[in-house]
Design a protein around this motif. Structure first.
Motif, PDB file in Angstrom:
ATOM      1  N   ASP A 264      -3.594  31.169  67.554  1.00 43.98           N
ATOM      2  CA  ASP A 264      -2.452  32.091  67.502  1.00 43.98           C
ATOM      3  C   ASP A 264      -1.374  31.566  66.558  1.00 43.98           C
ATOM      4  O   ASP A 264      -0.987  30.386  66.616  1.00 43.98           O
ATOM      5  CB  ASP A 264      -1.847  32.288  68.904  1.00 43.98           C
ATOM      6  CG  ASP A 264      -2.774  33.056  69.836  1.00 43.98           C
ATOM      7  OD1 ASP A 264      -3.737  33.674  69.344  1.00 43.98           O
ATOM      8  OD2 ASP A 264      -2.538  33.020  71.059  1.00 43.98           O
ATOM      9  N   ASN A 265      -0.887  32.452  65.690  1.00 39.80           N
ATOM     10  CA  ASN A 265       0.207  32.156  64.751  1.00 39.80           C
ATOM     11  C   ASN A 265      -0.097  31.046  63.752  1.00 39.80           C
ATOM     12  O   ASN A 265       0.827  30.463  63.166  1.00 39.80           O
ATOM     13  CB  ASN A 265       1.499  31.829  65.513  1.00 39.80           C
ATOM     14  CG  ASN A 265       2.196  33.086  65.993  1.00 39.80           C
ATOM     15  OD1 ASN A 265       2.296  34.063  65.250  1.00 39.80           O
ATOM     16  ND2 ASN A 265       2.646  33.073  67.235  1.00 39.80           N
ATOM     17  N   ASN A 268       1.345  31.808  60.463  1.00 42.71           N
ATOM     18  CA  ASN A 268       2.813  31.795  60.451  1.00 42.71           C
ATOM     19  C   ASN A 268       3.401  30.390  60.553  1.00 42.71           C
ATOM     20  O   ASN A 268       4.616  30.231  60.630  1.00 42.71           O
ATOM     21  CB  ASN A 268       3.352  32.654  61.603  1.00 42.71           C
ATOM     22  CG  ASN A 268       3.220  34.137  61.303  1.00 42.71           C
ATOM     23  OD1 ASN A 268       3.441  34.584  60.184  1.00 42.71           O
ATOM     24  ND2 ASN A 268       2.844  34.919  62.321  1.00 42.71           N
ATOM     25  N   ALA A 459       2.638  37.115  57.625  1.00 41.83           N
ATOM     26  CA  ALA A 459       2.565  38.094  58.712  1.00 41.83           C
ATOM     27  C   ALA A 459       1.331  38.977  58.567  1.00 41.83           C
ATOM     28  O   ALA A 459       0.630  39.281  59.553  1.00 41.83           O
ATOM     29  CB  ALA A 459       3.833  38.938  58.740  1.00 41.83           C
ATOM     30  N   GLN A 462      -1.757  36.963  59.440  1.00 42.87           N
ATOM     31  CA  GLN A 462      -1.852  36.724  60.876  1.00 42.87           C
ATOM     32  C   GLN A 462      -2.308  37.980  61.613  1.00 42.87           C
ATOM     33  O   GLN A 462      -3.111  37.910  62.553  1.00 42.87           O
ATOM     34  CB  GLN A 462      -0.501  36.251  61.429  1.00 42.87           C
ATOM     35  CG  GLN A 462      -0.584  35.782  62.874  1.00 42.87           C
ATOM     36  CD  GLN A 462      -1.577  34.652  63.038  1.00 42.87           C
ATOM     37  OE1 GLN A 462      -1.504  33.633  62.340  1.00 42.87           O
ATOM     38  NE2 GLN A 462      -2.532  34.813  63.954  1.00 42.87           N
ATOM     39  N   ASP A 466      -5.576  38.151  63.848  1.00 40.19           N
ATOM     40  CA  ASP A 466      -5.507  38.580  65.252  1.00 40.19           C
ATOM     41  C   ASP A 466      -6.513  39.695  65.527  1.00 40.19           C
ATOM     42  O   ASP A 466      -7.156  39.725  66.592  1.00 40.19           O
ATOM     43  CB  ASP A 466      -4.096  39.074  65.585  1.00 40.19           C
ATOM     44  CG  ASP A 466      -3.077  37.948  65.629  1.00 40.19           C
ATOM     45  OD1 ASP A 466      -3.494  36.772  65.724  1.00 40.19           O
ATOM     46  OD2 ASP A 466      -1.861  38.242  65.548  1.00 40.19           O
TER      47      ASP A 466
END
Length: 481
Positions: A264-265, A268, A459, A462, A466
């Motif tokens: 996750d992330n 970022n 962004a 990501q 996801d």
């Protein structure tokens, strides 16, 4: 001292096989797009396995009269190593056999319909901008199990298995969903490449910090020379690699591992944003948007003409451009400069990895012949010949001993020795999640052209990562180093 996700020099030597070299030019060195991983969807179609034969000279029971078809990506390595060397060695082993040879840069366009129609070539060099999605092919049962290859007798030493003649990185990177399905054949160094003779004539030092890098850009600009050139059409993934390896330089190899593992992330993370930001800034201040309209070869010609200083690419560049290199140009490798004073990896860290993958079609007409072809490639004669023809190194231990290596590769060897344990790992999502990698090559175009901000790039990446993570139809891969 190492950081989480980084490897020690001893681990690197085991994985890349550098212990096979003896003293001399390029000492410490062995020999472009890796695929690997474990885990994944347990419902994926099983790989086809070939039963072993009792004959060490023909361990897969190849029918000597059965034709073989080989498709090679004709990129930086060309295809002469296959047509004039590996295929000739196969014909020597099976006199009278017919081999259909195809060289192309349109791997996906030409091969995708054939795989769908169960008419795939026996051996495929899956590389370049149109490389096929190997995870998807594996899930559909199109890739032959290479375990029999790795367990087969070596061509050179029948008492020794093939797996014991290659760098262990080959075995680490062979796996998709825990199965040995991919052979990565070459060892490459990806960093910034420059003309050592130009730097020597101008009295320029290779920049070690970002401030020195941009100061050199200002000096070069006065002479009408670009500091850096975007690799253009067909080569945007070179710059995607460059950004990712810069991020690893800043934040350590854990940055790459997190991206590959769909953490996750991960996109970022601050080091990724910093890397995109500094390179987008270099493009805006010291680049030329006209290069976006060129293909990578045209850009590389301009590099040879000293119209730009640094170009982000791998060690295959010297062979790719060999016919065009002028007398006043000498390829050399430059590590990514320190971006911040707190970079986790010190100056001199470079990326070293195995790549240029080959697969055997499980549903091809001659999978036994395909495995034997790869076994011949992994012989010392096959590997040494590849190095002689392409001036690039293979994963076969000791096969390049005594080969006269070109200046660029010797430079890469010295850079690797200087890096020690500070080796930037390869990003494997290129082979694991091709949709994500292809999207990345689109997005790097957009951000480098200044049409979106670095934050928006991160962004967008990501969001795509996801979506892939949530997609149950996509087999997931994991890595720990």
């Amino acid at each position: 001292m190492t950081h989480p996700g980084e490897i020690t020099r001893r681990q690197l030597l085991r994985r890349i096989g550098m212990t096979a070299f003896v003293a001399g030019p390029g000492a410490g060195l062995l020999s472009a797009c890796a695929t690997a991983g474990t885990g994944g969807d347990p419902t994926a179609a099983p790989a086809t396995s070939i039963a072993a034969s009792a004959d060490p000279k023909n361990p897969f029971g190849v029918d000597a009269k059965k034709p073989l078809e080989v498709v090679i990506f004709s990129g930086g390595y060309g295809d002469a190593y296959a047509k004039d060397l590996h295929e000739e060695l196969y014909k020597k082993a099976f006199p009278g056999v017919t081999i259909k040879h195809t060289a192309t840069q349109q791997i996906g366009t030409q091969l995708r319909p054939r795989f769908i129609g169960d008419d795939a070539p026996d051996v495929l060099n899956n590389s370049g901008p149109e490389a096929m999605d190997l995870v998807a092919l594996a899930a559909e049962g199109h890739l032959a199990d290479l375990t029999p290859l790795f367990d087969a007798p070596s061509v050179d030493e029948p008492a020794k298995k093939v797996r014991d003649t290659v760098t262990p990185a080959v075995l680490d990177n062979a796996k998709i969903d825990g199965k040995d399905l991919v052979l990565n054949y070459s060892v490459s160094h990806r960093a910034l490449w420059y003309n050592a003779k130009l730097f020597e004539s101008r009295g320029w030092a290779v920049p070690k910090t970002w401030a020195e890098f941009t100061a050199l850009g200002e000096a070069a600009k006065k002479d009408g020379i670009l500091l850096f050139a975007y690799p253009g059409q067909k080569g945007p993934y070179y710059q995607l690699w460059n950004v990712l390896y810069t991020a690893a330089k800043i934040g350590g190899n854990q940055i790459i591992l997190d991206i590959d593992n769909l953490v996750d992330n991960a996109w970022n993370a601050e080091p990724v944003k910093q890397a995109v930001t500094v390179w987008a800034d270099v493009q805006a201040k010291y680049g030329d948007k006209a290069y976006f309209g060129l293909d990578h070869t045209q850009t590389q010609i301009k590099h040879l003409q000293n119209e730009l200083l640094f170009y982000p690419v791998g060690s295959w560049i010297e062979n790719e451009m060999t016919k065009d290199i002028p007398l006043d140009f000498q390829y050399a490798i430059a590590p990514i400069p320190d971006v911040t004073a707190a970079d986790k990896m010190p100056y001199g860290a470079i990326q070293v990895g195995v790549g240029e993958n080959f697969v055997v079609a499980a549903k091809g007409k001659n999978p036994q012949g395909g495995l034997e072809y790869l076994r011949i490639m992994l012989s010392k004669e096959g590997a040494r010949g590849f190095t002689e023809k392409t001036k690039n190194l293979t994963v076969v231990n000791g096969a390049a001993e005594g080969v006269d290596l070109p200046a660029g590769l010797i430079s890469a060897a010295k850079a690797q020795d200087a890096a020690g344990e500070n080796i930037i790992t390869d990003a494997r999502f290129e082979g694991w999640y091709k949709e994500l990698f292809d999207y990345g090559t689109e997005q790097i175009n957009v951000v480098m052209a200044g049409r979106i901000t670095p934050e928006k790039f991160c962004a967008n990446m990501q969001k795509k990562a996801d979506a892939i993570k949530k997609d149950d139809s996509v087999a997931k891969q994991t890595r720990s180093q």
